[in-house]
Design an enzyme around this catalytic site. Structure first.
Site, PDB file in Angstrom:
ATOM      1  N   VAL A 108       0.834  -1.209   0.000  1.00 38.73           N
ATOM      2  CA  VAL A 108       0.000   0.000   0.000  1.00 38.73           C
ATOM      3  C   VAL A 108       0.869   1.260   0.000  1.00 38.73           C
ATOM      4  O   VAL A 108       0.362   2.365   0.066  1.00 38.73           O
ATOM      5  CB  VAL A 108      -0.982  -0.008   1.201  1.00 38.73           C
ATOM      6  CG1 VAL A 108      -2.004  -1.137   1.046  1.00 38.73           C
ATOM      7  CG2 VAL A 108      -0.252  -0.151   2.538  1.00 38.73           C
ATOM      8  N   HIS A 124      -4.168  -4.272  -2.962  1.00 38.68           N
ATOM      9  CA  HIS A 124      -4.670  -4.031  -1.604  1.00 38.68           C
ATOM     10  C   HIS A 124      -4.861  -2.553  -1.301  1.00 38.68           C
ATOM     11  O   HIS A 124      -4.857  -2.152  -0.140  1.00 38.68           O
ATOM     12  CB  HIS A 124      -3.722  -4.685  -0.580  1.00 38.68           C
ATOM     13  CG  HIS A 124      -3.780  -6.182  -0.586  1.00 38.68           C
ATOM     14  ND1 HIS A 124      -2.838  -6.977   0.016  1.00 38.68           N
ATOM     15  CD2 HIS A 124      -4.701  -7.030  -1.125  1.00 38.68           C
ATOM     16  CE1 HIS A 124      -3.164  -8.250  -0.147  1.00 38.68           C
ATOM     17  NE2 HIS A 124      -4.274  -8.309  -0.843  1.00 38.68           N
ATOM     18  N   SER A 202       4.931 -13.648   1.550  1.00 34.88           N
ATOM     19  CA  SER A 202       4.823 -14.963   2.197  1.00 34.88           C
ATOM     20  C   SER A 202       3.802 -15.837   1.473  1.00 34.88           C
ATOM     21  O   SER A 202       3.683 -17.013   1.793  1.00 34.88           O
ATOM     22  CB  SER A 202       4.417 -14.791   3.664  1.00 34.88           C
ATOM     23  OG  SER A 202       3.135 -14.186   3.720  1.00 34.88           O
TER      24      SER A 202
HETATM   25  P1  OAD Z   1       4.358 -10.874   4.626  1.00 36.03           P
HETATM   26  O1  OAD Z   1       4.871 -10.155   5.809  1.00 36.03           O
HETATM   27  O2  OAD Z   1       3.336 -11.926   4.846  1.00 36.03           O
HETATM   28  O3  OAD Z   1       5.586 -11.557   3.856  1.00 36.03           O
HETATM   29  C1  OAD Z   1       6.737 -10.825   3.583  1.00 36.03           C
HETATM   30  C2  OAD Z   1       7.731 -11.737   2.905  1.00 36.03           C
HETATM   31  O4  OAD Z   1       8.856 -10.947   2.566  1.00 36.03           O
HETATM   32  C3  OAD Z   1       8.238 -12.901   3.766  1.00 36.03           C
HETATM   33  O5  OAD Z   1       8.207 -14.104   3.008  1.00 36.03           O
HETATM   34  C4  OAD Z   1       9.663 -12.492   4.112  1.00 36.03           C
HETATM   35  O6  OAD Z   1      10.547 -13.595   4.246  1.00 36.03           O
HETATM   36  C5  OAD Z   1      10.021 -11.679   2.875  1.00 36.03           C
HETATM   37  N1  OAD Z   1      11.131 -10.721   3.039  1.00 36.03           N
HETATM   38  C6  OAD Z   1      11.624 -10.123   4.146  1.00 36.03           C
HETATM   39  N2  OAD Z   1      12.650  -9.320   3.828  1.00 36.03           N
HETATM   40  C7  OAD Z   1      12.816  -9.404   2.486  1.00 36.03           C
HETATM   41  C8  OAD Z   1      13.737  -8.813   1.554  1.00 36.03           C
HETATM   42  N3  OAD Z   1      14.676  -7.980   1.946  1.00 36.03           N
HETATM   43  N4  OAD Z   1      13.599  -9.143   0.248  1.00 36.03           N
HETATM   44  C9  OAD Z   1      12.643 -10.021  -0.172  1.00 36.03           C
HETATM   45  N5  OAD Z   1      11.764 -10.598   0.665  1.00 36.03           N
HETATM   46  C10 OAD Z   1      11.853 -10.297   1.977  1.00 36.03           C
HETATM   47  O7  OAD Z   1       3.864  -9.760   3.585  1.00 36.03           O
HETATM   48  P2  OAD Z   1       2.897  -9.954   2.336  1.00 36.03           P
HETATM   49  O8  OAD Z   1       3.060 -11.290   1.729  1.00 36.03           O
HETATM   50  O9  OAD Z   1       3.075  -8.761   1.485  1.00 36.03           O
HETATM   51  O10 OAD Z   1      -2.633  -7.045   3.549  1.00 36.03           O
HETATM   52  O11 OAD Z   1       1.496  -9.886   3.045  1.00 36.03           O
HETATM   53  C11 OAD Z   1       0.319  -9.961   2.272  1.00 36.03           C
HETATM   54  C12 OAD Z   1      -0.741  -9.087   2.873  1.00 36.03           C
HETATM   55  O12 OAD Z   1      -0.925  -9.409   4.255  1.00 36.03           O
HETATM   56  C13 OAD Z   1      -0.399  -7.601   2.907  1.00 36.03           C
HETATM   57  O13 OAD Z   1      -0.672  -6.950   1.682  1.00 36.03           O
HETATM   58  C14 OAD Z   1      -1.273  -7.094   4.003  1.00 36.03           C
HETATM   59  C15 OAD Z   1      -1.094  -8.192   5.016  1.00 36.03           C
HETATM   60  O14 OAD Z   1      -2.140  -8.361   5.912  1.00 36.03           O
HETATM   61  C16 OAD Z   1      -3.277  -5.873   3.539  1.00 36.03           C
HETATM   62  O15 OAD Z   1      -2.780  -4.833   3.906  1.00 36.03           O
HETATM   63  C17 OAD Z   1      -4.656  -5.977   3.015  1.00 36.03           C
END
Ligand code: OAD
Length: 258
Positions: A108, A124, A202
């Site tokens: 976002v 989102h 994730s």
């Molecule tokens: P998550 O916090 O679930 O996942 C983040 C991912 O990024 C994990 O797999 C980490 O290992 C990885 N990560 C951490 N540091 C990193 C780096 N330097 N380079 C690459 N990857 C890295 O976040 P999202 O998958 O984005 O929803 O979460 C999905 C949704 O859940 C979000 O959009 C949000 C949340 O609730 C809403 O806001 C509607």
């Protein structure tokens, strides 16, 4: 980090060079190196520190609007203070190198745009697009009126000038549908692309995570970039373990010598 160049599968390089359409699908991990917390990383993730049902549902906003608005004002201030990182810049640099690129994000923040990416598909919503909770009119804060809390704070949401209802953050909350047009565009792109790069997510939140399955089913070469295991390593064609800010520039360098 060890040099990951040797781990970058030559199939990926070949597929990128001949791809007609590439999709990059990003999550919070792409903004982590800009200092913005992810959601599910242990200890540092937002959902390790805060309860999503207190902050990220329509019911939470109804119950305690100033708690929810203040939390998003804090996140908005953190985004304003952050700068795009090497991962955002690599994705922006990829666009002119392929015939078509669709950038789909769950984030976002606006760091992709500030790195130079255009036409970003926000699944989102966006922190910068608050709207009325009642009549849905977009909200434009008056010049100089923005709050800049340095931590989560209670802040009463402003009121809509047209109908008087409360202004809410322009993000998708748990229990809400994804915005129709961006989600349709994202599905179409996942279905037709040649290469699908999933980066910094994730893959735990549906329906966004289903885009990777769509791309797999449609026969794209699928790539995951993440420093941690997500459980999807066996499903994708290529899983690259490392931070996006290091891995994505290396993919570009190996593919185009940039
Ligand atoms: P998550 O916090 O679930 O996942 C983040 C991912 O990024 C994990 O797999 C980490 O290992 C990885 N990560 C951490 N540091 C990193 C780096 N330097 N380079 C690459 N990857 C890295 O976040 P999202 O998958 O984005 O929803 O979460 C999905 C949704 O859940 C979000 O959009 C949000 C949340 O609730 C809403 O806001 C509607």
């Amino acid at each position: 980090m060890s040099d990951i160049r040797s781990e970058i599968d030559p199939r990926l390089i070949a597929a990128l060079r001949r791809a007609a359409h590439v999709v990059v699908f990003t999550g919070a991990g792409v903004s982590a190196e800009s200092g913005l917390p992810t959601f599910r990383d242990r200890q540092t993730g937002l959902w390790a520190r805060f309860n999503p049902s207190d902050l990220a549902t329509p019911e939470a906003f109804e119950r305690d609007p100033s708690l929810v608005w203040g939390w998003y004002e804090w996140r908005r201030a953190a985004v304003l203070a952050a700068q795009p990182n090497a991962a955002h810049r690599a994705i922006a640099a990829l666009a002119p190198r392929v015939p078509q690129l669709t950038l789909i994000t769950q984030n976002v923040d606006d760091l992709h745009e500030r790195a130079g990416s255009r036409d970003v598909v926000h699944l989102h919503g966006e922190l910068s697009s608050s709207r009325c909770a009642g009549c849905r009119r977009p909200y434009q804060p008056a010049e100089g009126s923005a709050n800049r809390p340095t931590g989560p704070a209670r802040i009463e949401p402003p009121r809509c000038a047209a109908c008087g209802d409360r202004i809410r953050p322009g993000v998708v909350w748990f229990g809400e549908r994804l915005p129709e047009q961006p989600f349709r565009r994202a599905r179409e792109a996942a279905h037709v692309c040649d290469v699908f790069i999933c980066c910094g997510t994730s893959s735990r939140v549906q329906p966004a995570a289903s885009l990777t399955d769509l791309a797999i089913a449609a026969g794209a070469l699928t790539v995951q970039v993440d420093p941690n295991p997500t459980g999807r390593e066996e499903d994708v064609s290529v899983a690259l373990r490392g931070p996006a800010g290091a891995v994505l520039p290396q993919i570009l360098a190996l593919t185009w010598g940039a």
